[in-house]
Write an enzyme that holds these catalytic residues in place. Structure first.
Site, mmCIF file in Angstrom:
data_model
loop_
_atom_site.group_PDB
_atom_site.id
_atom_site.type_symbol
_atom_site.label_atom_id
_atom_site.label_comp_id
_atom_site.label_asym_id
_atom_site.label_seq_id
_atom_site.Cartn_x
_atom_site.Cartn_y
_atom_site.Cartn_z
ATOM 1 N N TYR A 1 -10.725 2.240 7.310
ATOM 2 C CA TYR A 1 -9.469 2.062 6.566
ATOM 3 C C TYR A 1 -8.272 2.388 7.458
ATOM 4 C CZ TYR A 1 -6.018 2.438 2.834
ATOM 5 O OH TYR A 1 -4.903 2.258 2.054
ATOM 6 N N LYS B 1 -5.242 -0.179 8.773
ATOM 7 C CA LYS B 1 -3.814 -0.005 8.463
ATOM 8 C C LYS B 1 -2.991 0.164 9.748
ATOM 9 C CE LYS B 1 -4.211 -0.533 4.066
ATOM 10 N NZ LYS B 1 -3.649 -1.744 3.433
HETATM 11 P P1 NAP Z 1 -5.415 -1.516 -6.312
HETATM 12 O O1 NAP Z 1 -4.875 -0.918 -7.547
HETATM 13 O O2 NAP Z 1 -6.881 -1.447 -6.032
HETATM 14 O O3 NAP Z 1 -4.929 -3.048 -6.219
HETATM 15 C C1 NAP Z 1 -5.352 -3.889 -5.180
HETATM 16 C C2 NAP Z 1 -5.600 -5.273 -5.729
HETATM 17 O O4 NAP Z 1 -6.003 -6.121 -4.635
HETATM 18 C C3 NAP Z 1 -6.738 -5.302 -6.751
HETATM 19 O O5 NAP Z 1 -6.388 -6.086 -7.868
HETATM 20 C C4 NAP Z 1 -7.869 -5.938 -5.960
HETATM 21 O O6 NAP Z 1 -8.800 -6.619 -6.771
HETATM 22 C C5 NAP Z 1 -7.097 -6.901 -5.085
HETATM 23 N N1 NAP Z 1 -7.920 -7.414 -3.991
HETATM 24 C C6 NAP Z 1 -8.966 -6.810 -3.368
HETATM 25 N N2 NAP Z 1 -9.510 -7.635 -2.475
HETATM 26 C C7 NAP Z 1 -8.803 -8.790 -2.525
HETATM 27 C C8 NAP Z 1 -8.899 -10.024 -1.843
HETATM 28 N N3 NAP Z 1 -9.861 -10.263 -0.934
HETATM 29 N N4 NAP Z 1 -8.017 -11.014 -2.136
HETATM 30 C C9 NAP Z 1 -7.052 -10.800 -3.078
HETATM 31 N N5 NAP Z 1 -6.920 -9.662 -3.759
HETATM 32 C C10 NAP Z 1 -7.788 -8.660 -3.481
HETATM 33 O O7 NAP Z 1 -4.724 -0.858 -5.017
HETATM 34 P P2 NAP Z 1 -3.287 -0.170 -4.786
HETATM 35 O O8 NAP Z 1 -3.460 1.289 -4.781
HETATM 36 O O9 NAP Z 1 -2.245 -0.805 -5.624
HETATM 37 O O10 NAP Z 1 -3.089 -0.575 -3.258
HETATM 38 C C11 NAP Z 1 -2.418 -1.756 -2.869
HETATM 39 C C12 NAP Z 1 -2.261 -1.717 -1.359
HETATM 40 O O11 NAP Z 1 -1.590 -0.523 -0.965
HETATM 41 C C13 NAP Z 1 -3.580 -1.719 -0.581
HETATM 42 O O12 NAP Z 1 -3.425 -2.493 0.590
HETATM 43 C C14 NAP Z 1 -3.775 -0.261 -0.205
HETATM 44 O O13 NAP Z 1 -4.543 -0.111 0.947
HETATM 45 C C15 NAP Z 1 -2.333 0.146 0.028
HETATM 46 N N6 NAP Z 1 -2.098 1.581 -0.084
HETATM 47 C C16 NAP Z 1 -2.411 2.242 -1.222
HETATM 48 C C17 NAP Z 1 -2.191 3.605 -1.305
HETATM 49 C C18 NAP Z 1 -2.520 4.383 -2.535
HETATM 50 O O14 NAP Z 1 -2.525 5.621 -2.449
HETATM 51 N N7 NAP Z 1 -2.770 3.765 -3.661
HETATM 52 C C19 NAP Z 1 -1.657 4.287 -0.201
HETATM 53 C C20 NAP Z 1 -1.334 3.573 0.957
HETATM 54 C C21 NAP Z 1 -1.556 2.199 1.003
HETATM 55 P P3 NAP Z 1 -10.171 -5.828 -7.180
HETATM 56 O O15 NAP Z 1 -9.720 -4.670 -8.026
HETATM 57 O O16 NAP Z 1 -10.956 -6.862 -7.901
HETATM 58 O O17 NAP Z 1 -10.776 -5.374 -5.869
#
Ligand code: NAP
Length: 260
Positions: free
Chosen positions: A157, A161
């Site tokens: 991961y 990133k």
């Molecule tokens: P989330 O709630 O899991 O939302 C991510 C969405 O992306 C989900 O609907 C997921 O679908 C979808 N997805 C997964 N694989 C995909 C693909 N191949 N094509 C299209 N869509 C896809 O995550 P989030 O926390 O909002 O995070 C969003 C982004 O922010 C991510 O890149 C994550 O790494 C980054 N981020 C998050 C955090 C945090 O603390 N939350 C911190 C830093 C960075 P499924 O649920 O079906 O997999």
């Protein structure tokens, strides 16, 4: 109405940060394409936007597929009504817990496919469109605070990133002559289904205890909300950030600033 008349796409917009961003972009006047692999989540985001009087449509998208990336841009342009794509927010991503020894080559490839290849393919398709239109556009790539600060058992991961951040900076140099801005967002821990799933899987029965310890990582003593990151995405999407290029915008409650 900071995005009035603009056309935007958001990947991973069926949940968490992507959903909050799509809702905010639409509230600020953009016509939004909600892209996600999760059709139910994507449809729900569109419904929420439309209930609020905004304009949005859903396109089922696997960001790892080059054809899907091109189709997504084509859909956004076709439904946007202006023949343009002004904002592409490449937010979709997946997590993986594991040190280098704990990470299988298959899991490594899966994380890289979604988090790095997915962003690369999205950028490729968006740049093609933005070069062909006058005035360029704004590309926002989802990195993470982990690109700058190590966190245990996140080998794949963290690498993914870090790659997104390096890609963003390099790409910005190539894209600048066309008026295209490319910036990265570096959130800290944001309370979304992504983090809820991690807590459930890794700390069965001890979720509250784990959450309390994660809270203490921030200078705010609290996790971020999806809306906190959406607000930063809106800034990068809007003309207010026209002098912000190749930036790594931290939205992390002071996580990377220092320890209390
Ligand atoms: P989330 O709630 O899991 O939302 C991510 C969405 O992306 C989900 O609907 C997921 O679908 C979808 N997805 C997964 N694989 C995909 C693909 N191949 N094509 C299209 N869509 C896809 O995550 P989030 O926390 O909002 O995070 C969003 C982004 O922010 C991510 O890149 C994550 O790494 C980054 N981020 C998050 C955090 C945090 O603390 N939350 C911190 C830093 C960075 P499924 O649920 O079906 O997999």
């Amino acid at each position: 109405m900071r995005l009035e008349g603009r056309v935007a796409l958001v990947t991973g917009a069926g949940s968490g940060i992507g959903r909050a961003s799509a809702i905010l972009f639409a509230r600020e006047g953009a016509v939004v394409t909600v892209a996600d692999i999760d059709a139910a989540g994507g449809a729900q985001t569109v419904e929420l936007i439309q209930q609020g009087g905004g304009r949005a449509s859903f396109l089922a998208t696997d960001v790892t597929d080059p054809e899907a990336a091109r189709a997504l841009v084509a859909h956004a342009v076709a439904t946007g009504g202006t023949g343009r794509l002004d904002v592409a927010f490449h937010n979709a991503g997946i997590g993986l817990v594991g040190s280098v020894e704990e990470t299988s080559p298959e899991d490594w490839d899966r994380v890289m496919a979604v988090n790095v290849r997915g962003v690369f393919l999205g950028c490729r398709a968006a740049v093609e469109q933005m070069k062909a239109q006058s005035g360029g556009g704004s590309i926002i790539n989802m990195s993470s605070s982990i690109a700058n600060t190590g966190l245990g058992r996140r080998a794949a991961y963290a690498a993914s990133k870090g790659a997104v951040l390096a890609l963003t900076r390099s790409m910005q140099v190539d894209a600048a002559p066309y008026g295209i801005r490319v910036n990265a967002l570096l959130p800290g821990t944001i309370y979304t289904p992504f983090v809820q799933g991690y807590l459930r899987r890794s700390f069965q029965g001890r979720e509250e205890e784990a959450l309390a310890s994660i809270r203490r990582r921030q200078l705010t003593n609290e996790l971020g909300r999806p809306e906190d990151v959406a607000a930063a995405a809106l800034f990068l999407a809007s003309p207010e950030s026209s002098f912000v290029m190749g930036a790594a915008l931290a939205v992390d409650g002071g996580l990377t600033a220092g320890k209390p």
